[in-house]
Design a protein around this motif. Sequence first.
Motif, short mmCIF file in Angstrom:
data_model
loop_
_atom_site.label_atom_id
_atom_site.label_comp_id
_atom_site.label_asym_id
_atom_site.label_seq_id
_atom_site.Cartn_x
_atom_site.Cartn_y
_atom_site.Cartn_z
N PHE A 1 38.77 71.14 32.62
CA PHE A 1 39.03 71.35 33.45
C PHE A 1 40.83 72.03 34.34
N ASN A 2 41.14 71.06 33.95
CA ASN A 2 42.35 71.00 34.18
C ASN A 2 43.46 71.69 33.25
N THR A 3 43.40 72.53 33.43
CA THR A 3 44.53 73.50 32.09
C THR A 3 45.75 72.36 31.25
N THR B 1 45.47 80.12 44.21
CA THR B 1 44.88 79.40 45.42
C THR B 1 45.08 78.09 45.84
N MET C 1 44.95 73.77 46.26
CA MET C 1 43.88 72.77 45.97
C MET C 1 43.77 71.43 46.15
N GLY D 1 40.43 74.85 51.61
CA GLY D 1 39.60 74.92 50.28
C GLY D 1 41.29 73.59 49.60
N ASP E 1 45.12 76.52 41.99
CA ASP E 1 44.45 76.21 40.58
C ASP E 1 44.61 76.21 39.30
N GLN F 1 43.43 77.58 36.39
CA GLN F 1 42.92 77.98 35.40
C GLN F 1 43.45 78.72 34.88
N ARG F 2 43.93 79.91 36.14
CA ARG F 2 45.03 81.31 35.01
C ARG F 2 46.56 80.81 34.40
N GLU G 1 47.32 84.46 47.57
CA GLU G 1 47.06 82.65 47.30
C GLU G 1 48.35 82.69 47.34
#
Lengths: 459, 459
Positions: A163-165, A358, A360, A385, A414, A416-417, A436
């Motif tokens: 989940f966490n890159t 973003t 977290m 957030g 975040d 992910q990217r 962001e």
Amino acid sequence: MKKFFLIIFLFLSTSNSFPQNNDSAVIESIYSNALNSYDSYNNLRYLCKNIGGRICGSKQAALSVDWVKSILENYGFDNVRLMELMVRSWSRGEKEIAKLYFKDGSTENLTVCAIGMSTGTGENGLKRKIIEVNDLGELKNLDKEQIKGKIIFYNKIAKNKFFNTFDMYGDAVGPRVLGAIEASQYGAIAVIIRSVTLSNDDYPHTGIMRYVDTLKKIPAFSISTNGADKLSRILSAEPDCEIFLRSTCKELPENISHNVIGEIKGRLNPENIIVVSGHLDSWDTGEGAHDDGAGIMHGIDVLRIFKSLNIVPNNTIRFVAFMDEEVAQRGGRKYAETVEKTGEKHIIAIESDVGGSTPMGFSIYGNDTVIAKINSFKNIFHNYGINYFVKGYSGVDISFLHKLGIPGIGLIVDSQRYFDYHHSPNDTFEKVNRRELQLGSAAIASLVYLIDKYGLDLP
Amino acid sequence: MKKFFLIIFLFLSTSNSFPQNNDSAVIESIYSNALNSYDSYNNLRYLCKNIGGRICGSKQAALSVDWVKSILENYGFDNVRLMELMVRSWSRGEKEIAKLYFKDGSTENLTVCAIGMSTGTGENGLKRKIIEVNDLGELKNLDKEQIKGKIIFYNKIAKNKFFNTFDMYGDAVGPRVLGAIEASQYGAIAVIIRSVTLSNDDYPHTGIMRYVDTLKKIPAFSISTNGADKLSRILSAEPDCEIFLRSTCKELPENISHNVIGEIKGRLNPENIIVVSGHLDSWDTGEGAHDDGAGIMHGIDVLRIFKSLNIVPNNTIRFVAFMDEEVAQRGGRKYAETVEKTGEKHIIAIESDVGGSTPMGFSIYGNDTVIAKINSFKNIFHNYGINYFVKGYSGVDISFLHKLGIPGIGLIVDSQRYFDYHHSPNDTFEKVNRRELQLGSAAIASLVYLIDKYGLDLP
């Protein structure tokens, strides 16, 4: 009865315990200010487009030092200065070449780049057969005679399942860092490493690699994920094809560089320091937008927000733009040495070095009291957030302060990217979203506001 | 003593109370499956690139219906079918024109697009002076004589200060929806609306608008934020300049279209239905990637994940691709009517219609029991970035089920980038990140798994 109410009133108005209603209002104003200021976004554009990639020791790194100093001076921050240090220096040289030669006389080019601090192949390049392995473990199990004089292709495929890159990165980065050492000890003459990313694209990702002095230093190349898939398919079809590799990168003499520092002086306890930071250097093939232009902008923007809102802190808020996170962390080491020598009192150091997406949460390195105190701020962040207040790693540059007993916090965003861009030509300004980025500044500024007001002692 | 342990064992193994350790393992497998399947991303690419924008009643919308049906059939889902309905139909016509005419004879073009369901200007267009107002309120306060025969330019600037960009949207969208009605009643002949986005760019954003039958229907245009800023500057310098506007858009006769439905039949209670959904139609100027190609992919992927992991649900999991969310919600209305007629029992309906960014929570429309039950799943989601379990709106299409007593849940995702794309040519496949999209599927599939297993009755 009146006296009783008066006492209650005085207690309420002077109480220093969290949370107070006023804090919500201040934090709302911090977020509103951050989201309405285009400074950090415009500054990031300048750093990316007018200066660009800036590996330590380079001309671009020197330009970025001068530019950040001028930005801090233009804001009118206190005590703007440079902290001199020596950095390793490395030149990528000419565009790298990788060309496959097939039995039928045909050839095919692959896009590669030298991995950071790699030695070059020499002007003439080298041309050899390739052995593909998954990772360091598979290499160890090969017949060692087979490896001699060959080029090792580490095709370790990064795992989607995390989940966490950053967990993906930790799992997959081994060959990039240690692959040349492992291959060299068995007599390989070069290595090619699959880029550490979950994105299927054509960008080779660079990053730091290591050598040991007891082994021959062999050249290391990164290949994009698409390129690695293609090379693997080709090797399945024609295992005996050869590849020509050429790189003219080399290490240069050490060079003078600098951390850049600016402050907002504290009103009550100016000698107590809260550090906000990022690192100014970046790899050279992209623009260093997410890594770590974003962190630099976050730090500068925290000071801008305080000044813009006329929040005069109790303690000194110090921004540090660390030089050389990517290669040898000389900036972080130098800063910690200086703190040790001068005995400056640091309350905590915060670093943003995970990109401009973003925010977290916060990853907290400190004792239980510090962790409990930061956690006591949790509720106020929920609506913005920010939901992860975890015990963990802080940041590379500020980690050197921990041995002095100074706690640290790393911004969590975040993820992910992030590794779509990380250390690649794809890490450009356009990949950072204005809002962001601004939210990162607001999150850190809010945290600094609360730490400055309430300290880190319980309750 | 043995009997005692046996009873405990039976109790544990048949207990239906949450959470069970096994749930964490199942949800981990759901996330891993989602992150490792490229189906949803590849399907989204096809929908965006091979079909494209698909406003209800259009050829593209019809193509998308057939394509989704074939996708569901290829997966081998149960009971794949179309649900026929009538939709309004609207044609954009030729590329819209907006051209400023200045006193000195010079002209300047602006990029605009017709707002959805707007009437056209007619073949010859129209050319008039412009009155700029901030919003509906400012228009009301103008001298009404001044408005007659003019073009109203609503330049309501969307507010940066909101953390959740849907709050920004709610605050700023008024002129787009109601601006033509308000301007028409005072005799204006057309309106130009600043795009509802926080991004400074050159994309005009469309969307739905309203007319009333008692007032003349005047043409409405959207202008990009950069274009609106430019127009405002021009009007400050030369308030009497004229603008030529031309659009040939028009409403067409109503047309047959369809919701698309597919299921995984429940094992124990196949007559009880859990709906997962998105809407298949999109505005025509972009590719409908975030709005709402992503939601369609989420829904399909939930069924794919169940099938791929051989999770046989107790209840029937039904995917519904709703037609016509953007214009008149005929798909959602038709579906609810059908449920009312047939008396089908629905446990809950879930909709994804906020884009394909990183999921962050669930917005729950239901009674306190439902909200408490969904909240009881909260802990298991924390490690996957899902932290918002809020009472609130569910989704446009599933909202028609609420009057039948059926609760609903809307996926919440990171909203920061959504309105950069929303209803504009910028809503393309490239703006959706594979992993962020996959995480949405995983979040909904996990929620469906838990609801299916534990139901929505307390405890």
